[in-house]
Scaffold this motif. Structure first.
Motif, short mmCIF file in Angstrom:
data_model
loop_
_atom_site.label_atom_id
_atom_site.label_comp_id
_atom_site.label_asym_id
_atom_site.label_seq_id
_atom_site.Cartn_x
_atom_site.Cartn_y
_atom_site.Cartn_z
N PHE A 177 22.41 12.43 -3.66
CA PHE A 177 22.98 11.84 -4.87
C PHE A 177 22.21 10.58 -5.23
O PHE A 177 21.92 9.74 -4.38
CB PHE A 177 24.46 11.51 -4.64
N THR A 178 21.84 10.44 -6.50
CA THR A 178 21.19 9.23 -6.99
C THR A 178 21.99 8.69 -8.17
O THR A 178 22.63 9.45 -8.92
CB THR A 178 19.76 9.51 -7.45
N ASN A 179 21.97 7.38 -8.34
CA ASN A 179 22.72 6.76 -9.44
C ASN A 179 22.17 7.17 -10.80
O ASN A 179 22.90 7.16 -11.80
CB ASN A 179 22.70 5.24 -9.29
N LYS A 180 20.89 7.53 -10.85
CA LYS A 180 20.27 7.87 -12.13
C LYS A 180 20.66 9.28 -12.59
O LYS A 180 21.08 9.48 -13.74
CB LYS A 180 18.74 7.77 -12.01
N ASN A 181 20.51 10.25 -11.72
CA ASN A 181 20.73 11.65 -12.12
C ASN A 181 21.99 12.26 -11.53
O ASN A 181 22.56 13.20 -12.09
CB ASN A 181 19.52 12.51 -11.70
N GLY A 182 22.44 11.75 -10.39
CA GLY A 182 23.56 12.39 -9.69
C GLY A 182 23.04 13.32 -8.62
O GLY A 182 22.03 13.06 -7.98
N LYS A 183 23.71 14.45 -8.44
CA LYS A 183 23.31 15.44 -7.44
C LYS A 183 23.27 16.80 -8.09
O LYS A 183 24.20 17.19 -8.82
CB LYS A 183 24.28 15.45 -6.26
N LYS A 184 22.20 17.55 -7.82
CA LYS A 184 22.05 18.88 -8.42
C LYS A 184 22.77 19.91 -7.57
O LYS A 184 22.64 19.94 -6.34
CB LYS A 184 20.59 19.25 -8.58
N ILE A 185 23.51 20.77 -8.26
CA ILE A 185 24.31 21.78 -7.58
C ILE A 185 24.19 23.09 -8.35
O ILE A 185 24.15 23.09 -9.58
CB ILE A 185 25.78 21.31 -7.49
N TYR A 186 24.09 24.18 -7.63
CA TYR A 186 24.04 25.50 -8.25
C TYR A 186 25.38 26.21 -8.04
O TYR A 186 25.93 26.19 -6.94
CB TYR A 186 22.91 26.35 -7.65
N ILE A 187 25.86 26.82 -9.10
CA ILE A 187 27.15 27.49 -9.07
C ILE A 187 26.99 28.93 -9.54
O ILE A 187 26.40 29.19 -10.59
CB ILE A 187 28.18 26.76 -9.95
N LYS A 188 27.51 29.85 -8.75
CA LYS A 188 27.53 31.27 -9.11
C LYS A 188 28.90 31.59 -9.70
O LYS A 188 29.91 31.51 -9.01
CB LYS A 188 27.25 32.14 -7.88
N LEU A 189 28.93 31.93 -10.99
CA LEU A 189 30.18 32.20 -11.68
C LEU A 189 30.69 33.60 -11.33
O LEU A 189 29.90 34.52 -11.13
CB LEU A 189 30.00 32.06 -13.19
N ASN A 190 32.01 33.73 -11.30
CA ASN A 190 32.61 35.02 -10.96
C ASN A 190 32.41 36.04 -12.08
O ASN A 190 32.29 37.24 -11.82
CB ASN A 190 34.11 34.85 -10.68
N ASN A 191 32.40 35.58 -13.33
CA ASN A 191 32.15 36.47 -14.46
C ASN A 191 31.56 35.64 -15.61
O ASN A 191 31.52 34.41 -15.55
CB ASN A 191 33.44 37.18 -14.92
N ILE A 192 31.09 36.32 -16.63
CA ILE A 192 30.43 35.64 -17.75
C ILE A 192 31.27 35.73 -19.02
O ILE A 192 30.76 35.59 -20.12
CB ILE A 192 29.02 36.21 -18.00
N ARG A 193 32.57 35.95 -18.86
CA ARG A 193 33.44 36.12 -20.01
C ARG A 193 33.48 34.87 -20.88
O ARG A 193 33.52 34.96 -22.10
CB ARG A 193 34.85 36.47 -19.53
N GLU A 194 33.45 33.68 -20.25
CA GLU A 194 33.54 32.42 -20.99
C GLU A 194 32.21 31.66 -20.97
O GLU A 194 32.19 30.45 -21.17
CB GLU A 194 34.65 31.54 -20.39
N ILE A 195 31.12 32.39 -20.75
CA ILE A 195 29.84 31.72 -20.60
C ILE A 195 29.38 31.02 -21.88
O ILE A 195 28.58 30.08 -21.83
CB ILE A 195 28.77 32.73 -20.12
N SER A 196 29.90 31.44 -23.02
CA SER A 196 29.51 30.80 -24.28
C SER A 196 29.98 29.35 -24.36
O SER A 196 29.58 28.62 -25.25
CB SER A 196 30.08 31.59 -25.47
N ALA A 197 30.84 28.94 -23.41
CA ALA A 197 31.30 27.54 -23.38
C ALA A 197 30.25 26.61 -22.76
O ALA A 197 30.38 25.39 -22.87
CB ALA A 197 32.60 27.44 -22.58
N LEU A 198 29.21 27.18 -22.14
CA LEU A 198 28.20 26.35 -21.45
C LEU A 198 27.19 25.77 -22.44
O LEU A 198 25.98 25.96 -22.31
CB LEU A 198 27.49 27.18 -20.38
#
Length: 231
Positions: free
Chosen positions: A188-209
């Motif tokens: 974690f850095t104060n400038k960017n934060g921490k990068k995290i990868y997330i695997k979604l269970n489905n793409i039904r609401e993916i248009s919200a990204l």
């Protein structure tokens, strides 16, 4: 009263007291044994509870979707955005027309189309002007991902270690996207934060990204027994 009778009464009194003392001595081991059994039973129940009763913890974060999920839509020269041909969050195919544009530097502006460089979801970058700047994005394509895996920036420092497999819920307005942590990168850095990868269970609401959306992440740690927490 004769001396003999007095001795008899005194002897009987001593005998009675001796019997009472004997009964009390006999009772004490029974009480101690019962106490030991009760203590052992209590310890056994405590050990079972420590092994099988699980505790979960949650953490909440402000997050941003990382730019590497998107293909930017840029132009090499200033242009007028005449018309947007695709709705926000709509699926587009590669080479599909997205904008109708006019070249701003020509005496007789010539119209042309900006086409999608890849398939994915289209997002327009809202600006105060309909004139684009050279090599600055006017929109983005959220690239199709067969694994439903996307990268984000945690903007708040985690209070506890985040682990691969931890369950998450991404809240965007009224929409909820469920998934789990698939990978972690760097500190974690104060400038960017921490990068995290997330695997979604489905793409039904993916248009919200949308790259413009305010996102919040609720992370649930995997259940652990009390015994594991004490180790």
């Amino acid at each position: 009263m004769s001396v003999i009778n007095m001795f008899r009464k005194e002897a009987l009194r001593h005998q009675y007291k001796s019997q009472e003392f004997g009964h009390s001595v006999i009772k004490q081991p029974n009480i101690i044994n019962k106490s030991i059994w009760a203590l052992c039973f209590t310890m056994l129940i405590s050990v079972i509870m420590m092994q099988y009763i699980t505790l979960t913890s949650t953490q909440d974060f402000n997050i941003e979707i990382a730019v590497d999920n998107f293909q930017p839509l840029v132009l090499p020269a200033p242009s007028i955005i005449t018309k947007q041909l695709v709705k926000e969050g709509e699926q587009v195919d590669k080479n599909q027309s997205i904008y109708l544009l006019s070249n701003i530097n020509e005496i007789k502006p010539k119209q042309y189309y900006l086409r999608s460089p890849s398939s994915g979801l289209f997002f327009h970058l809202n600006t105060d002007s309909n004139i684009s700047s050279p090599y600055k994005p006017i929109g983005f394509i959220l690239k199709n991902n067969s694994n439903n895996e996307f990268s984000f920036w945690l903007k708040d420092k985690p209070k506890k270690n985040i682990l691969v497999g931890d369950k998450v819920i991404i809240s965007i307005d009224e929409k909820k996207l469920e998934g789990k942590v698939s990978m972690l990168l760097g500190n974690f850095t104060n400038k960017n934060g921490k990068k995290i990868y997330i695997k979604l269970n489905n793409i039904r609401e993916i248009s919200a990204l949308s790259p413009k959306a305010n996102m919040y992440l609720s992370l649930t740690q995997q259940p652990k027994s009390i015994a594991q927490l004490l180790n």
